[in-house]
Design a protein around this motif. Structure first.
Motif, PDB file in Angstrom:
ATOM      1  N   PRO A  86       0.796  -1.240   0.000  1.00  0.00           N
ATOM      2  CA  PRO A  86       0.000   0.000   0.000  1.00  0.00           C
ATOM      3  C   PRO A  86       0.827   1.288   0.000  1.00  0.00           C
ATOM      4  CG  PRO A  86      -0.985  -1.583   1.490  1.00  0.00           C
ATOM      5  CD  PRO A  86       0.340  -2.166   1.066  1.00  0.00           C
ATOM      6  N   LEU A  87       2.093   1.207   0.362  1.00  0.00           N
ATOM      7  CA  LEU A  87       2.965   2.382   0.342  1.00  0.00           C
ATOM      8  C   LEU A  87       3.772   2.475  -0.953  1.00  0.00           C
ATOM      9  CD1 LEU A  87       4.291   2.382   4.014  1.00  0.00           C
ATOM     10  CD2 LEU A  87       2.414   3.724   3.024  1.00  0.00           C
ATOM     11  N   GLY A  88       3.498   1.560  -1.887  1.00  0.00           N
ATOM     12  CA  GLY A  88       4.185   1.587  -3.169  1.00  0.00           C
ATOM     13  C   GLY A  88       5.543   0.921  -3.166  1.00  0.00           C
ATOM     14  N   ARG A  89       5.851   0.141  -2.131  1.00  0.00           N
ATOM     15  CA  ARG A  89       7.140  -0.539  -2.047  1.00  0.00           C
ATOM     16  C   ARG A  89       7.049  -1.925  -2.684  1.00  0.00           C
ATOM     17  NH1 ARG A  89       7.543   0.400   4.375  1.00  0.00           N
ATOM     18  NH2 ARG A  89       5.664  -0.907   4.095  1.00  0.00           N
ATOM     19  N   PRO A  90       8.046  -2.333  -3.468  1.00  0.00           N
ATOM     20  CA  PRO A  90       7.998  -3.664  -4.089  1.00  0.00           C
ATOM     21  C   PRO A  90       8.063  -4.765  -3.050  1.00  0.00           C
ATOM     22  CG  PRO A  90      10.136  -2.623  -4.445  1.00  0.00           C
ATOM     23  CD  PRO A  90       9.250  -1.577  -3.845  1.00  0.00           C
ATOM     24  N   VAL A  91       7.348  -5.842  -3.330  1.00  0.00           N
ATOM     25  CA  VAL A  91       7.260  -7.000  -2.434  1.00  0.00           C
ATOM     26  C   VAL A  91       8.182  -8.089  -2.955  1.00  0.00           C
ATOM     27  CG1 VAL A  91       5.721  -8.811  -1.642  1.00  0.00           C
ATOM     28  CG2 VAL A  91       4.908  -6.453  -1.737  1.00  0.00           C
ATOM     29  N   ALA A  92       9.052  -8.603  -2.087  1.00  0.00           N
ATOM     30  CA  ALA A  92      10.030  -9.606  -2.520  1.00  0.00           C
ATOM     31  C   ALA A  92       9.389 -10.966  -2.767  1.00  0.00           C
ATOM     32  CB  ALA A  92      11.143  -9.719  -1.481  1.00  0.00           C
ATOM     33  N   ASP A  93       8.484 -11.377  -1.878  1.00  0.00           N
ATOM     34  CA  ASP A  93       7.835 -12.686  -1.977  1.00  0.00           C
ATOM     35  C   ASP A  93       6.326 -12.456  -1.969  1.00  0.00           C
ATOM     36  OD1 ASP A  93       6.670 -15.196  -1.554  1.00  0.00           O
ATOM     37  OD2 ASP A  93       8.321 -15.900  -0.296  1.00  0.00           O
ATOM     38  N   PRO A  94       5.703 -12.355  -3.151  1.00  0.00           N
ATOM     39  CA  PRO A  94       4.284 -11.992  -3.211  1.00  0.00           C
ATOM     40  C   PRO A  94       3.371 -12.916  -2.409  1.00  0.00           C
ATOM     41  CG  PRO A  94       5.261 -11.758  -5.374  1.00  0.00           C
ATOM     42  CD  PRO A  94       6.290 -12.419  -4.507  1.00  0.00           C
ATOM     43  N   THR A  95       3.557 -14.228  -2.511  1.00  0.00           N
ATOM     44  CA  THR A  95       2.654 -15.140  -1.807  1.00  0.00           C
ATOM     45  C   THR A  95       2.797 -15.002  -0.292  1.00  0.00           C
ATOM     46  OG1 THR A  95       2.453 -16.738  -3.605  1.00  0.00           O
ATOM     47  CG2 THR A  95       2.114 -17.560  -1.377  1.00  0.00           C
ATOM     48  N   ALA A  96       4.010 -14.934   0.205  1.00  0.00           N
ATOM     49  CA  ALA A  96       4.215 -14.760   1.649  1.00  0.00           C
ATOM     50  C   ALA A  96       3.624 -13.430   2.112  1.00  0.00           C
ATOM     51  CB  ALA A  96       5.700 -14.829   1.985  1.00  0.00           C
ATOM     52  N   PHE A  97       3.829 -12.392   1.331  1.00  0.00           N
ATOM     53  CA  PHE A  97       3.273 -11.084   1.694  1.00  0.00           C
ATOM     54  C   PHE A  97       1.757 -11.132   1.719  1.00  0.00           C
ATOM     55  CE2 PHE A  97       1.231  -7.209   0.201  1.00  0.00           C
ATOM     56  CZ  PHE A  97       1.611  -6.311   1.187  1.00  0.00           C
ATOM     57  N   LEU A  98       1.145 -11.719   0.697  1.00  0.00           N
ATOM     58  CA  LEU A  98      -0.319 -11.765   0.609  1.00  0.00           C
ATOM     59  C   LEU A  98      -0.921 -12.534   1.789  1.00  0.00           C
ATOM     60  CD1 LEU A  98      -0.630 -12.374  -3.225  1.00  0.00           C
ATOM     61  CD2 LEU A  98      -1.517 -10.380  -1.992  1.00  0.00           C
ATOM     62  N   ARG A  99      -0.286 -13.616   2.198  1.00  0.00           N
ATOM     63  CA  ARG A  99      -0.818 -14.394   3.324  1.00  0.00           C
ATOM     64  C   ARG A  99      -0.795 -13.578   4.615  1.00  0.00           C
ATOM     65  NH1 ARG A  99       1.449 -20.591   2.114  1.00  0.00           N
ATOM     66  NH2 ARG A  99       0.196 -20.832   0.201  1.00  0.00           N
ATOM     67  N   ALA A 100       0.270 -12.797   4.817  1.00  0.00           N
ATOM     68  CA  ALA A 100       0.346 -11.966   6.016  1.00  0.00           C
ATOM     69  C   ALA A 100      -0.583 -10.762   5.912  1.00  0.00           C
ATOM     70  CB  ALA A 100       1.785 -11.506   6.232  1.00  0.00           C
ATOM     71  N   TYR A 101      -0.618 -10.147   4.747  1.00  0.00           N
ATOM     72  CA  TYR A 101      -1.421  -8.936   4.546  1.00  0.00           C
ATOM     73  C   TYR A 101      -2.916  -9.223   4.649  1.00  0.00           C
ATOM     74  CZ  TYR A 101      -3.446  -4.972   1.951  1.00  0.00           C
ATOM     75  OH  TYR A 101      -4.209  -3.902   1.554  1.00  0.00           O
ATOM     76  N   LEU A 102      -3.359 -10.309   4.025  1.00  0.00           N
ATOM     77  CA  LEU A 102      -4.782 -10.664   4.025  1.00  0.00           C
ATOM     78  C   LEU A 102      -5.177 -11.505   5.232  1.00  0.00           C
ATOM     79  CD1 LEU A 102      -5.122 -11.599   0.242  1.00  0.00           C
ATOM     80  CD2 LEU A 102      -5.964  -9.504   1.332  1.00  0.00           C
ATOM     81  N   GLN A 103      -4.198 -11.975   5.978  1.00  0.00           N
ATOM     82  CA  GLN A 103      -4.409 -12.871   7.114  1.00  0.00           C
ATOM     83  C   GLN A 103      -5.174 -14.126   6.685  1.00  0.00           C
ATOM     84  OE1 GLN A 103      -6.058 -10.649  10.430  1.00  0.00           O
ATOM     85  NE2 GLN A 103      -4.245  -9.365  10.604  1.00  0.00           N
ATOM     86  N   LEU A 104      -4.719 -14.668   5.561  1.00  0.00           N
ATOM     87  CA  LEU A 104      -5.267 -15.905   5.013  1.00  0.00           C
ATOM     88  C   LEU A 104      -4.091 -16.807   4.668  1.00  0.00           C
ATOM     89  CD1 LEU A 104      -7.896 -14.349   2.546  1.00  0.00           C
ATOM     90  CD2 LEU A 104      -8.392 -15.451   4.730  1.00  0.00           C
ATOM     91  N   ASP A 105      -4.093 -17.999   5.219  1.00  0.00           N
ATOM     92  CA  ASP A 105      -2.926 -18.860   5.033  1.00  0.00           C
ATOM     93  C   ASP A 105      -3.034 -19.789   3.833  1.00  0.00           C
ATOM     94  OD1 ASP A 105      -4.772 -20.713   5.887  1.00  0.00           O
ATOM     95  OD2 ASP A 105      -3.738 -21.216   7.760  1.00  0.00           O
ATOM     96  N   ASP A 106      -4.114 -19.648   3.048  1.00  0.00           N
ATOM     97  CA  ASP A 106      -4.287 -20.554   1.910  1.00  0.00           C
ATOM     98  C   ASP A 106      -4.258 -19.829   0.572  1.00  0.00           C
ATOM     99  OD1 ASP A 106      -6.724 -19.231   2.170  1.00  0.00           O
ATOM    100  OD2 ASP A 106      -7.914 -20.969   1.577  1.00  0.00           O
ATOM    101  N   VAL A 107      -3.772 -18.581   0.541  1.00  0.00           N
ATOM    102  CA  VAL A 107      -3.778 -17.834  -0.720  1.00  0.00           C
ATOM    103  C   VAL A 107      -2.389 -17.852  -1.347  1.00  0.00           C
ATOM    104  CG1 VAL A 107      -5.685 -16.342  -0.025  1.00  0.00           C
ATOM    105  CG2 VAL A 107      -3.323 -15.613   0.405  1.00  0.00           C
ATOM    106  N   GLU A 108      -2.381 -17.642  -2.659  1.00  0.00           N
ATOM    107  CA  GLU A 108      -1.124 -17.556  -3.401  1.00  0.00           C
ATOM    108  C   GLU A 108      -1.332 -16.675  -4.622  1.00  0.00           C
ATOM    109  OE1 GLU A 108       0.027 -21.299  -5.043  1.00  0.00           O
ATOM    110  OE2 GLU A 108      -1.943 -21.694  -5.923  1.00  0.00           O
ATOM    111  N   LEU A 109      -0.242 -16.144  -5.143  1.00  0.00           N
ATOM    112  CA  LEU A 109      -0.301 -15.431  -6.413  1.00  0.00           C
ATOM    113  C   LEU A 109      -0.200 -16.464  -7.522  1.00  0.00           C
ATOM    114  CD1 LEU A 109      -0.410 -12.636  -7.763  1.00  0.00           C
ATOM    115  CD2 LEU A 109       2.095 -12.695  -7.832  1.00  0.00           C
ATOM    116  N   ALA A 110      -1.241 -16.572  -8.344  1.00  0.00           N
ATOM    117  CA  ALA A 110      -1.314 -17.672  -9.305  1.00  0.00           C
ATOM    118  C   ALA A 110      -1.567 -17.156 -10.715  1.00  0.00           C
ATOM    119  CB  ALA A 110      -2.437 -18.632  -8.914  1.00  0.00           C
ATOM    120  N   ARG A 111      -0.942 -17.812 -11.671  1.00  0.00           N
ATOM    121  CA  ARG A 111      -1.148 -17.508 -13.086  1.00  0.00           C
ATOM    122  C   ARG A 111      -2.440 -18.166 -13.565  1.00  0.00           C
ATOM    123  NH1 ARG A 111       2.705 -16.332 -17.594  1.00  0.00           N
ATOM    124  NH2 ARG A 111       1.654 -16.914 -19.541  1.00  0.00           N
TER     125      ARG A 111
END
Length: 238
Positions: free
Chosen positions: A83-108
């Motif tokens: 949200p601050l415009g900073r690049p995320v190193a590990d999208p899936t790990a970030f999304l799980r912490a950010y959304l507080q959902l342990d079953d999500v992933e960035l998927a094609r």
């Protein structure tokens, strides 16, 4: 008789569904839509895609609009920004912490399309100007409506002129310009009102759309012929 309906003022691609997109100067359009558009999504353990709503295919995940993504010339996946415009190193790990959902992933995208309906959304400045007048207390910005193409229309063009295009095709003016086949408009939901960076919550926008235009906005199109679209191109309707 051919009719010029406007000039491409902005082009937008959304590499990750339901997050902020990237503004482009030009883009290739293939049978699927703008190259790389919605090619990725946040997907949960049941295979549902992160969205602003709950349906058979989609799962509401609040906060995605505060993120953004850029594909650029990358071929190994999009770059995700917090949200601050900073690049995320590990999208899936970030999304799980950010959304507080342990079953999500960035998927094609695979067998399940990431598009809600049709692949290309076109919105006119005439309609955008009407929304500004109809919801004067709201901060109106094209990013709320997530079109792929913002089309600058001639002075005096009525709002919702997009409705007159359904069942017709338009050609881009560039050499080998893409050809779009317009079908219908989008039925809008609370995503148009949601807060995102620089834009506060604005429920009055959806209220105005529901009251005056049945909650519908833009022209959705399929790709009749692949090609290129660029800012400054004209679109000519058959």
């Amino acid at each position: 008789m051919a009719e010029i309906i406007g000039v491409v003022e902005q082009l937008w691609r959304y590499p990750v569904k339901s997050t902020g997109g990237e503004r482009l100067a030009a883009v290739e359009v293939d049978d699927r839509g703008l190259a790389g558009d919605r090619l990725y999504a946040v997907r949960d353990g049941d295979g549902k895609l992160g969205s602003g709503k709950n349906t058979r295919r989609f799962r509401r995940m609040d906060g995605l609009l505060r993120l953004s993504a850029r594909l650029g010339h990358r071929i190994d996946g999009p770059e995700l920004f917090d949200p601050l415009g900073r690049p995320v190193a590990d999208p899936t790990a970030f999304l799980r912490a950010y959304l507080q959902l342990d079953d999500v992933e960035l998927a094609r995208e695979d067998a399940v399309s990431h598009f809600d309906q049709l692949p290309v959304s076109v919105l006119t400045t005439a309609t955008l100007d009407w929304i500004t007048d109809a919801a004067p207390s709201a901060v109106v910005d094209v990013r709320r409506f997530r079109p792929n193409v913002l089309l600058r229309t001639p002075p005096g063009t009525p709002p919702f002129t997009e409705d007159a295009w359904f069942g017709r095709e338009a050609q881009g003016s560039a050499p080998s310009g893409a050809r779009l086949a317009f079908v219908r408009s989008s039925e809008r939901c609370v995503m148009t009102t949601a807060a995102q960076p620089g834009l506060p919550h604005a429920p009055e926008i959806l209220k105005a759309l529901v009251q005056f235009h049945d909650g519908r906005l833009d022209a959705l199109a399929g790709v009749a012929a692949p090609g290129r679209l660029a800012v400054g191109d004209t679109l000519t309707l058959d």
